[in-house]
Design a protein around this motif. Structure first.
Motif, short mmCIF file in Angstrom:
data_model
loop_
_atom_site.label_atom_id
_atom_site.label_comp_id
_atom_site.label_asym_id
_atom_site.label_seq_id
_atom_site.Cartn_x
_atom_site.Cartn_y
_atom_site.Cartn_z
N GLY A 162 4.50 -13.51 -11.33
CA GLY A 162 5.82 -14.16 -11.44
C GLY A 162 5.64 -15.62 -11.04
N PRO A 163 6.60 -16.47 -11.37
CA PRO A 163 6.51 -17.88 -10.97
C PRO A 163 6.79 -18.03 -9.47
N PRO A 164 6.38 -19.15 -8.87
CA PRO A 164 6.74 -19.36 -7.46
C PRO A 164 8.26 -19.32 -7.36
N GLY A 165 8.76 -18.63 -6.36
CA GLY A 165 10.23 -18.55 -6.22
C GLY A 165 10.81 -17.31 -6.88
N TYR A 166 10.03 -16.65 -7.76
CA TYR A 166 10.54 -15.39 -8.30
C TYR A 166 9.43 -14.34 -8.29
N ILE A 167 9.07 -14.01 -7.08
CA ILE A 167 8.01 -13.03 -6.84
C ILE A 167 8.19 -12.59 -5.39
N GLU A 168 7.67 -11.43 -5.04
CA GLU A 168 7.78 -10.97 -3.65
C GLU A 168 6.42 -10.45 -3.21
N THR A 169 6.23 -10.36 -1.90
CA THR A 169 4.98 -9.77 -1.42
C THR A 169 5.07 -8.25 -1.59
N THR A 170 3.93 -7.63 -1.60
CA THR A 170 3.91 -6.17 -1.76
C THR A 170 4.71 -5.52 -0.64
N ALA A 171 4.48 -5.96 0.58
CA ALA A 171 5.15 -5.33 1.73
C ALA A 171 6.66 -5.52 1.65
#
Ligand code: GUN
Ligand code: FE
Length: 439
Positions: A162-171
């Motif tokens: 995803g682009p920076p700002g629209y992604i999350e860490t796995t945890a």
């Protein structure tokens, strides 16, 4: 109306009995008790109280449509970037559109419009993709519940590409999904599910953890698989040891354990066809989206139906541009005829098969929904085709239904009922004059 009240809805009653048969009962009455169909009668029982009769006279009474794959935030981007291939379209239009749902006020405003538009188009049961945001996903869940819609609704997951700002860490993705499932045990018409976007945006670690949550909470999984040639090649490069896209989900417990809703499945190999026929999977055909993003193929609907797969329909906005499942039914038949040019050994899909996919077959995901069998929810539309001239020899109710799917629009839908309750829809457009008055 009291939901426990007994009511009769009288008109021409149509629904699918099986994939090949649309049952039509002319001038019949559906008797409904506590929101559930009790029986369909040829005439009103003696002494039935007139105030409990909904007389639809010469109109059609059909089950509400079931849209098993759409994207609520993409309501905003319909009709944009339709000349791009899938992966570019995601980067240019979709991810920025979805990122804006970090703002709960924006989510509330758009999701309210989305829910109203679903109802206006006659969709009474839906599986909408949300965004990554827990709060916005919550708002979507509650908005659909307030409207009375049937739905499976979750929080989106993506921890790569995803682009920076629209992604999350796995945890964070796993923790927020678990919180979402704890918050929404789903005892009403809207129930929770797990929504990994697709395997290109989810690591193996995330998929495995989501498979664990699916088993622990016993909830369905909703994702995309085998949507376009470019996507399939990218998946093959990321998962070189998996023979096909669906087996990645199975390996992680995201298909085969709890019900799975898999959009597209356009290029099934033999193993995929076997999995679709033998596992609890709804393969969702989204004909308009497939054409718009130039997938490079068309789902082999006839072949999959013959092999025993469970198929449903989806609008898939914003790669589809219309929320109408009536028009998806027409497109299913139309596209199967185009496919036949390349694969003449397979017949075109019949209208009965396409209607089945958009009502009863999709509706089974939600339980007793999508047809008028005794004990099933009376989720119904009243269709008025008076805007079209009737040929002198008349038309059968099934012909009138087909004509609605091809030529009709939401103005033909005169009423919507969920469990026997009429649902009113607000208008989509403010009534603004098309010219400015001179000052
Ligand atoms: N694959 C992954 N995400 C999407 C999406 O938002 N739309 C479509 N059509 N395909 C996808
Ligand atoms: Fe989609």
């Amino acid at each position: 109306m009291e939901s426990s009240a007994r009511r009769a809805y009288c008109g021409h009653v149509l629904h699918s009995r099986n994939k090949d048969t649309i049952v039509a009962r002319e001038n019949a009455c559906v008797i409904v008790e506590s929101g559930l169909v009790r029986e369909i009668l040829d005439r009103l029982p003696e002494g039935f109280p007139p105030e409990a009769v909904v007389d639809c006279s010469d109109r059609l009474i059909i089950p509400g449509f079931c849209d098993l794959h759409t994207h609520a935030p993409q309501f905003l981007q319909r009709g944009l970037g339709m000349d791009l291939p899938l992966l570019d379209w995601l980067n240019v239009h979709t991810y920025p559109t979805e990122a804006a749902f970090a703002d709960p006020a924006h989510a509330r405003a758009i999701y309210t419009r989305f829910a109203d538009e679903l109802l206006r188009q006659g969709t009474l049961a839906v599986c909408p993709f949300p965004t990554l945001h827990e709060e916005a996903s919550d708002i979507l869940f509650c908005t659909l519940a307030e409207r009375g819609l049937y739905a499976f609704c979750g929080k989106l997951n993506m921890d790569r590409n995803g682009p920076p700002g629209y992604i999350e860490t796995t945890a964070a993705s796993v923790a927020s999904t678990a919180r979402f499932l704890d918050t929404h045990p789903g005892s009403g018409n809207v129930r929770p599910c797990i929504v990994p976007r697709f395997t290109l945006t989810c690591t193996d670690t995330l998929l495995e953890a989501l498979g664990g949550l699916a088993a622990r909470y016993g909830v369905p999984v909703h994702s995309h698989v085998s949507e376009s040639i470019e996507e399939i090649e990218a998946v093959r490069a990321l998962f070189p040891h998996d023979p096909n896209g669906l087996s990645i989900f199975r390996r992680h417990g995201l298909a085969g354990r709890t019900p799975a809703i898999m959009a597209h499945c356009i290029f099934p190999d033999e193993e995929t066809s076997r999995m679709l026929a033998s596992m609890d999977i709804w393969a969702v055909h989204c004909p308009e989206a497939t054409a718009n993003i130039a997938a490079g193929g068309i789902m082999p609907v006839k072949q999959l139906l013959a092999s025993g797969a469970t198929l449903a329909l989806g609008s898939d906005i914003g790669s589809g541009s219309r929320l109408s499942i009536a028009s998806a039914i027409a497109a299913t038949v139309r596209h199967s005829k185009l496919r036949r040019i390349l694969f003449p050994e397979w017949d075109a899909v019949t209208f009965a098969e396409a209607f089945w996919m958009g009502t009863r077959s999709g509706g089974r995901l939600f339980g007793n929904v999508g047809a008028f069998e005794p004990g099933w929810a009376f989720n119904a539309l009243v269709i008025d085709d008076g805007a079209m001239p009737m040929p002198q020899a008349g038309l059968t109710p099934v012909e009138r239904l087909e004509r609605f799917c091809y030529c009709g629009d939401d103005r033909w839908i005169r009423a919507r009922y969920i469990q026997g309750e009429e649902i009113r829809v607000q208008t989509a457009f403010q009534d603004k004059p098309h010219t400015q008055k001179p000052q």
